[in-house]
Motif scaffolding. Structure first.
Motif, PDB file in Angstrom:
ATOM      1  N   LEU A 597       0.845  26.208  33.862  1.00  0.00           N
ATOM      2  CA  LEU A 597       0.260  25.437  32.772  1.00  0.00           C
ATOM      3  C   LEU A 597      -0.575  26.380  31.913  1.00  0.00           C
ATOM      4  O   LEU A 597      -1.330  27.220  32.420  1.00  0.00           O
ATOM      5  CB  LEU A 597      -0.617  24.314  33.314  1.00  0.00           C
ATOM      6  CG  LEU A 597      -1.039  23.229  32.309  1.00  0.00           C
ATOM      7  CD1 LEU A 597       0.173  22.436  31.839  1.00  0.00           C
ATOM      8  CD2 LEU A 597      -2.070  22.304  32.946  1.00  0.00           C
ATOM      9  N   ARG A 598      -0.424  26.220  30.616  1.00  0.00           N
ATOM     10  CA  ARG A 598      -1.210  26.987  29.654  1.00  0.00           C
ATOM     11  C   ARG A 598      -1.911  25.989  28.732  1.00  0.00           C
ATOM     12  O   ARG A 598      -1.303  25.014  28.284  1.00  0.00           O
ATOM     13  CB  ARG A 598      -0.309  27.914  28.844  1.00  0.00           C
ATOM     14  CG  ARG A 598      -1.057  28.796  27.841  1.00  0.00           C
ATOM     15  CD  ARG A 598      -0.080  29.670  27.062  1.00  0.00           C
ATOM     16  NE  ARG A 598      -0.765  30.556  26.141  1.00  0.00           N
ATOM     17  CZ  ARG A 598      -1.202  31.766  26.433  1.00  0.00           C
ATOM     18  NH1 ARG A 598      -0.978  32.261  27.653  1.00  0.00           N
ATOM     19  NH2 ARG A 598      -1.834  32.510  25.541  1.00  0.00           N
ATOM     20  N   TYR A 599      -3.180  26.235  28.462  1.00  0.00           N
ATOM     21  CA  TYR A 599      -3.943  25.376  27.556  1.00  0.00           C
ATOM     22  C   TYR A 599      -4.496  26.257  26.441  1.00  0.00           C
ATOM     23  O   TYR A 599      -5.222  27.232  26.697  1.00  0.00           O
ATOM     24  CB  TYR A 599      -5.083  24.680  28.279  1.00  0.00           C
ATOM     25  CG  TYR A 599      -5.859  23.721  27.401  1.00  0.00           C
ATOM     26  CD1 TYR A 599      -5.362  22.450  27.139  1.00  0.00           C
ATOM     27  CD2 TYR A 599      -7.061  24.099  26.819  1.00  0.00           C
ATOM     28  CE1 TYR A 599      -6.052  21.568  26.318  1.00  0.00           C
ATOM     29  CE2 TYR A 599      -7.770  23.230  25.998  1.00  0.00           C
ATOM     30  CZ  TYR A 599      -7.258  21.966  25.751  1.00  0.00           C
ATOM     31  OH  TYR A 599      -7.937  21.100  24.937  1.00  0.00           O
ATOM     32  N   SER A 600      -4.143  25.932  25.214  1.00  0.00           N
ATOM     33  CA  SER A 600      -4.548  26.760  24.080  1.00  0.00           C
ATOM     34  C   SER A 600      -5.354  25.942  23.077  1.00  0.00           C
ATOM     35  O   SER A 600      -5.143  24.741  22.910  1.00  0.00           O
ATOM     36  CB  SER A 600      -3.325  27.377  23.390  1.00  0.00           C
ATOM     37  OG  SER A 600      -2.434  26.368  22.946  1.00  0.00           O
ATOM     38  N   VAL A 601      -6.275  26.632  22.418  1.00  0.00           N
ATOM     39  CA  VAL A 601      -7.140  26.035  21.391  1.00  0.00           C
ATOM     40  C   VAL A 601      -7.099  26.934  20.169  1.00  0.00           C
ATOM     41  O   VAL A 601      -7.268  28.154  20.274  1.00  0.00           O
ATOM     42  CB  VAL A 601      -8.593  25.892  21.880  1.00  0.00           C
ATOM     43  CG1 VAL A 601      -9.478  25.331  20.769  1.00  0.00           C
ATOM     44  CG2 VAL A 601      -8.664  25.010  23.110  1.00  0.00           C
ATOM     45  N   PHE A 602      -6.879  26.347  19.004  1.00  0.00           N
ATOM     46  CA  PHE A 602      -6.827  27.103  17.751  1.00  0.00           C
ATOM     47  C   PHE A 602      -7.805  26.507  16.756  1.00  0.00           C
ATOM     48  O   PHE A 602      -7.870  25.283  16.585  1.00  0.00           O
ATOM     49  CB  PHE A 602      -5.411  27.068  17.167  1.00  0.00           C
ATOM     50  CG  PHE A 602      -5.278  27.835  15.877  1.00  0.00           C
ATOM     51  CD1 PHE A 602      -5.032  29.193  15.874  1.00  0.00           C
ATOM     52  CD2 PHE A 602      -5.411  27.184  14.654  1.00  0.00           C
ATOM     53  CE1 PHE A 602      -4.908  29.899  14.688  1.00  0.00           C
ATOM     54  CE2 PHE A 602      -5.294  27.877  13.460  1.00  0.00           C
ATOM     55  CZ  PHE A 602      -5.041  29.246  13.480  1.00  0.00           C
ATOM     56  N   GLN A 603      -8.564  27.394  16.086  1.00  0.00           N
ATOM     57  CA  GLN A 603      -9.549  26.948  15.107  1.00  0.00           C
ATOM     58  C   GLN A 603      -9.382  27.738  13.814  1.00  0.00           C
ATOM     59  O   GLN A 603      -9.424  28.977  13.825  1.00  0.00           O
ATOM     60  CB  GLN A 603     -10.972  27.138  15.640  1.00  0.00           C
ATOM     61  CG  GLN A 603     -11.291  26.272  16.854  1.00  0.00           C
ATOM     62  CD  GLN A 603     -12.664  26.566  17.417  1.00  0.00           C
ATOM     63  OE1 GLN A 603     -13.096  27.717  17.439  1.00  0.00           O
ATOM     64  NE2 GLN A 603     -13.341  25.531  17.888  1.00  0.00           N
ATOM     65  N   ASN A 604      -9.153  27.042  12.728  1.00  0.00           N
ATOM     66  CA  ASN A 604      -9.148  27.661  11.408  1.00  0.00           C
ATOM     67  C   ASN A 604     -10.589  27.679  10.910  1.00  0.00           C
ATOM     68  O   ASN A 604     -11.256  26.642  10.881  1.00  0.00           O
ATOM     69  CB  ASN A 604      -8.248  26.864  10.452  1.00  0.00           C
ATOM     70  CG  ASN A 604      -8.000  27.591   9.146  1.00  0.00           C
ATOM     71  OD1 ASN A 604      -8.931  27.987   8.460  1.00  0.00           O
ATOM     72  ND2 ASN A 604      -6.728  27.752   8.801  1.00  0.00           N
ATOM     73  N   LEU A 605     -11.063  28.847  10.501  1.00  0.00           N
ATOM     74  CA  LEU A 605     -12.482  29.032  10.204  1.00  0.00           C
ATOM     75  C   LEU A 605     -12.706  29.386   8.734  1.00  0.00           C
ATOM     76  O   LEU A 605     -11.838  29.980   8.075  1.00  0.00           O
ATOM     77  CB  LEU A 605     -13.063  30.148  11.082  1.00  0.00           C
ATOM     78  CG  LEU A 605     -12.882  30.004  12.599  1.00  0.00           C
ATOM     79  CD1 LEU A 605     -13.391  31.244  13.314  1.00  0.00           C
ATOM     80  CD2 LEU A 605     -13.602  28.756  13.113  1.00  0.00           C
ATOM     81  N   GLY A 606     -13.902  29.038   8.247  1.00  0.00           N
ATOM     82  CA  GLY A 606     -14.320  29.456   6.926  1.00  0.00           C
ATOM     83  C   GLY A 606     -14.735  30.921   6.938  1.00  0.00           C
ATOM     84  O   GLY A 606     -14.689  31.582   7.981  1.00  0.00           O
TER      85      GLY A 606
END
Length: 930
Positions: A597-606
């Protein structure tokens, strides 16, 4: 309530992962103590020791004449081994030395204080590791003759593990075979050269094999778990002299992984190559399920995926453009590449960020005991590599460089437009390895490559700029720093820092329109990976990573004195973090399950603006109603999700198995290009409020069968892939210097399915493979408005959809000096859009294009041949050279790269065919090493 995992919470999970890993380390190092029970009434000491070995997981080493005549009168009830030995050896003139709770050496008392563990002939003990010499096997004295091979009667399970390395370089040997003859079982080494095998205690003959290396054979008496390191010696061999060693592992049958291809650089070197340049990427195109849109095109397509859906790694550093000179050559220097692994499906949970495939290219380690070099001189390029020790057996370095001199060839062409063209590249590789000790190793690798391509006349119509010439520049810069640590024989770690910088630019160098248009992407990653061999049934991998992206989508920079106005797009910033865990579970000898299992988080930032579009209207520039400006580091949009992975192997018999796999992948960055073949100057785009991550789900099932002692390997695989949020483009989309590029992009769904059939011969003078692939790749874009639909929302073929593909690769080792090779490829022509009708404006006929990708260019096929002549094989030569003669496109097939339409004098546009290599192309290369 927040619907996502906050970043601080994610960092907390990262900390817990490290805590768990070090907890595993503590557990694995906690060796149990041995308690013995026995009643010995005036028995010889040798019989007492043998009885203890039979009943308990302990092993004694001694000289038989030292204990001759000694008898034991003692009784023990669950007494600690050390205490019992003190009583047994009291007043005998002997003492003992415990290397661990399971290994004991009996010594004369007078020597006990002066013996150096490293001075023993047959045994070298290092902390909890027992290392046996290649020449002799540590056996209790007097027990060599008449030994009984096979399991003993104790029923105790023991573990043998260690590293297999190349002797001259200390480089790990991947997929080396370890085979226990008496048990008819074995295993193979992983990417670190590590192996582990659990067997009943007893005496065995164990062989260590890898093609191209001399076999190592050991006779071992295993009473306790041991670590055995082995060094293999390289040798020059004829193909018909290779020993059949596949009986041990049948890796393609016995391992749960499927849809995986491994090519070592020796195999790649034997393939015919364009202009004599050994090419890693072009060798992949000869594998089932791998295609490209045409000759001299950047990248490759795997099972219905676009070029940006492939994660390409060079020593863990991503490569954003894998080609030189628009696809003529790859960026991988064959003189420093160790091996190449392509995952088309069943992708391990340690990989993420792309939805189609993973290409993992590893660089070799330098020799640690002598200096050497190699290189080559070809028609259009030269290369040179040097390697050797800075500190023998400790610190080593390998450095390589390549460069092309194609410009002088172009200058010989009479056509003035060609004569003014420039095309050249260079690249360099450096890798430094430092062996701190048996448990710790540090490596630093770097890559730098640059391309320059100049056209004597061109125009950038999308920004209304004309110039006398246009120069394209692009290149990758990568660096990887890795610390490898062995906590013990069960737990290992790799902590890695990665930097990757891809830059490209379009330059008009002269006149009133002089400008520079740069773009690029910077990738920074810190990750930790752990491998824990919990038992003979479970191998656990876990890790975490955090990636920072900085994307420059492009900016127009006028030169002083020009009439052009500057244009600058907002730079993008993003973070991607992930945790993963997987377990390879040997359920039984026939069934193995690899799940993770892989858990990923992505955030587009200013910082940067985010536009708001009018609801109830198509997304267009004129429908923007508001703009929100975000400050630096502020999250503009976040995505996250789980990515399950599964692979199952069911063995039918020792030579055949059925496998199935499933994986979900998420892709958060995208290559924005509306051309058939991706250009090196295309821009990258991070997922944002309006561009969602692409999600790929793939399931595959296959049957694998080997024949004639693994001389022939056969396989057939079926796959189905479903893609969400796949990106396509509106008709007439303008992507260059477009601040609102999301208004020209369309999101759809895709599906790909197919069958891959392969037959491979691995042993003998004639080796190679043949494969047939049937595959379809289709896309549907069915938006809410007519402007947001393609082909009225119906499925249509992707640009890289090629239903039928046939590949054949043959290598014939005539003798020790002559090697002959041939490749044949065939594929269906790719889709193309033809005009359906015409309309007239002011007396000028204009073609009307309606449905996308409903026609195809002509089918593609090609035959290549090559011959390599090696020098003599005398030993201790200071210089060794070989000549490679190759012919690309033997029968001068005029293959179409594209079909386009051009109007003349106001009449209906006529069709034209563009070919890259329309005739035979011979080449010669001289390779050398010293």
């Amino acid at each position: 309530m927040k619907d996502y995992l906050p970043l601080p919470a994610f960092h907390a999970l990262f900390f817990l992962l490290f805590t768990f890993a070090f907890h595993l380390s503590a557990i694995a190092q906690d060796t149990p103590q041995v308690y013995i029970t026995g009643n010995y009434q005036n028995q010889p000491l040798q019989e007492v020791l043998a009885d203890i070995e039979q009943k308990h997981p302990v092993r004694f080493f001694y000289q038989e004449n030292w204990i001759s005549g000694i008898r034991v009168q003692a009784r023990f009830d669950k007494e600690l081994l050390s205490s019992a030995l003190q009583k047994i050896l009291a007043n005998t003139g002997l003492t003992f030395l415990s290397y661990d709770a399971y290994s004991v050496v009996l010594l004369r008392d007078t020597n006990a204080q002066v013996i150096n563990r490293r001075d023993t002939t047959d045994i070298q003990i290092q902390s909890d590791t027992v290392t046996q010499s290649a020449a002799t096997t540590p056996q209790p004295a007097g027990r060599t003759a008449g030994r009984r091979f096979g399991p003993d009667k104790s029923g105790v399970k023991v573990r043998i593990s260690g590293y297999v390395r190349e002797k001259s370089t200390a480089e790990p040997v991947l997929s080396a075979t370890i085979y226990v003859q008496e048990l008819k079982t074995g295993t193979v080494t992983d990417a670190r050269g590590f192996y582990a095998l659990v067997v009943p205690s007893g005496t065995y003959t164990i062989t260590y094999n890898f093609i191209g290396y001399q076999q190592e054979k050991k006779e071992l008496t295993l009473k306790t778990s041991q670590t055995i390191h082995v060094e293999l010696t390289d040798q020059s061999i004829q193909m018909n002299e290779v020993t059949v060693w596949g009986e041990a592992a049948d890796r393609n049958v016995s391992k749960p992984e499927m849809s995986v291809n491994r090519l070592d650089i020796k195999t790649i070197r034997k393939m015919p190559a364009l202009m004599g340049e050994v090419d890693v990427v072009k060798s992949l195109l000869l594998l089932p399920g791998v295609t490209s849109v045409g000759e001299a095109s950047t990248g490759f397509n795997v099972r219905g995926g676009s070029t940006d859906q492939n994660l390409i790694l060079l020593d863990d550093a991503p490569v954003y453009n894998s080609s030189h000179l628009f696809g003529l050559f790859s960026v991988f220097n064959p003189d420093v590449v160790k091996d190449v692994t392509l995952y088309r499906g069943g992708i391990p949970s340690e990989f993420g960020g792309r939805i189609s495939s993973v290409l993992d290219v590893t660089l070799k380690e330098a020799t640690i005991n002598k200096w050497s070099g190699k290189g080559g001189i070809g028609l259009v390029s030269n290369r040179l590599a040097l390697e050797g020790p800075i500190i023998p057996d400790k610190l080593s370095i390998i450095a390589a460089a390549r460069g092309t001199y194609a410009d002088w060839i172009l200058k010989q062409v009479p056509n003035q437009s060609v004569k003014g063209t420039q095309a050249h590249y260079y690249d360099t590789n450096v890798k430094i390895d430092y062996i701190l000790n048996e448990r710790n190793r540090i490596s630093l690798s770097g890559y730098l490559g640059r391309d320059v391509y100049k056209l004597p006349a061109d125009s950038i119509a999308t920004v209304a700029i004309n110039a006398s010439s246009t120069v394209f520049r692009w290149g990758n810069s990568n660096a990887t720093l890795r610390w490898s640590h062995a906590f013990n024989s069960r737990l290992f770690s790799n902590v890695t820092a990665v930097y990757s910088n891809y830059k490209s630019s379009i330059i008009n160098p002269d006149g009133p329109n002089a400008f520079t248009l740069p773009s690029g992407i910077i990738y920074e990653n810190v990750k930790a990976d752990f491998n824990y061999f919990a038992s003979d049934k479970h191998k656990i991998d876990l890790g975490a990573s955090t990636i920072r992206y900085r994307i420059d989508p492009g900016s127009l920079k006028p030169e002083p004195g020009t009439v052009i106005s500057p244009v600058s797009l907002t730079r993008e910033n993003a973070m991607e973090s992930a945790l993963y865990i997987s377990d390879e579970y040997n359920v039984s000898p026939a069934i193995t399950v690899q799940y993770g299992l892989r858990y990923s988080v992505f955030q587009n930032l200013g910082p940067g603006p985010v536009y708001t579009y009018q609801e109830g209207m198509p997304r267009e520039v004129f429908s923007i109603i508001d703009t929100t400006d975000y400050s630096s580091g502020q999250v503009t949009k976040q995505y996250q999700g789980v990515e399950p992975r599964l692979a199952v192997k069911i063995g039918l018999n020792p030579s055949s198995s059925v496998k199935l796999s499933y994986n979900r992948m998420r892709q958060y960055i995208h290559l924005i290009s509306n051309t058939t073949a991706a250009a090196p100057t295309d821009r990258w785009k991070a997922s944002s409020r309006y561009i969602k991550p692409q999600i790929g789900d793939q399931v595959a099932v296959g049957f694998f069968k080997n024949f004639f002692g693994n001389t022939f390997e056969t396989s057939v695989e079926f796959y189905y892939k479903q893609i969400e949020n796949i990106i396509d483009y509106k008709d007439g989309a303008s992507l260059l210097l477009n601040q609102t590029v999301e208004a020209d992009l369309l999101a759809g769904k895709g599906r790909a399915y197919g069958m891959e059939l392969q037959v491979k011969k691995t042993i003998g003078k004639l080796t190679g493979w043949a494969s047939y692939t049937y595959s379809r790749t289709q896309i549907s874009v069915n938006g809410d408005y007519p402007e947001e639909r393609i082909n009225n929302g119906a499925y249509y073929p992707a640009n890289y959809d090629k239903p039928h593909n046939i590949n054949m690769v043959l290598t014939f080792q005539k003798n020790r000096r002559w090697n002959l090779s041939a490749n044949f490829v065939y594929s269906t022509g790719r889709p193309v859009t033809y005009p359906e009708s015409k309309y007239v404006v002011n007396g000028v006929s204009i073609a009307n294009y309606y449905l996308r990708n409903q026609y195809r260019i002509p089918d593609y096929h090609r035959l290549d041949i090559s011959a390599t002549v090696d020098g003599n094989h005398r030993k201790n030569k200071k210089w060794d050279g070989s000549w490679t003669f190759s012919v690309y496109n033997v029968y001068s097939r005029d293959n179409a790269f594209s079909v386009f339409f051009k109007a003349k004098n106001g009449f209906l546009p006529e069709a034209y065919k563009l070919s890259i290599f329309a005739s035979i192309f011979p080449s010669i290369t001289y390779n050398f090493k010293f």
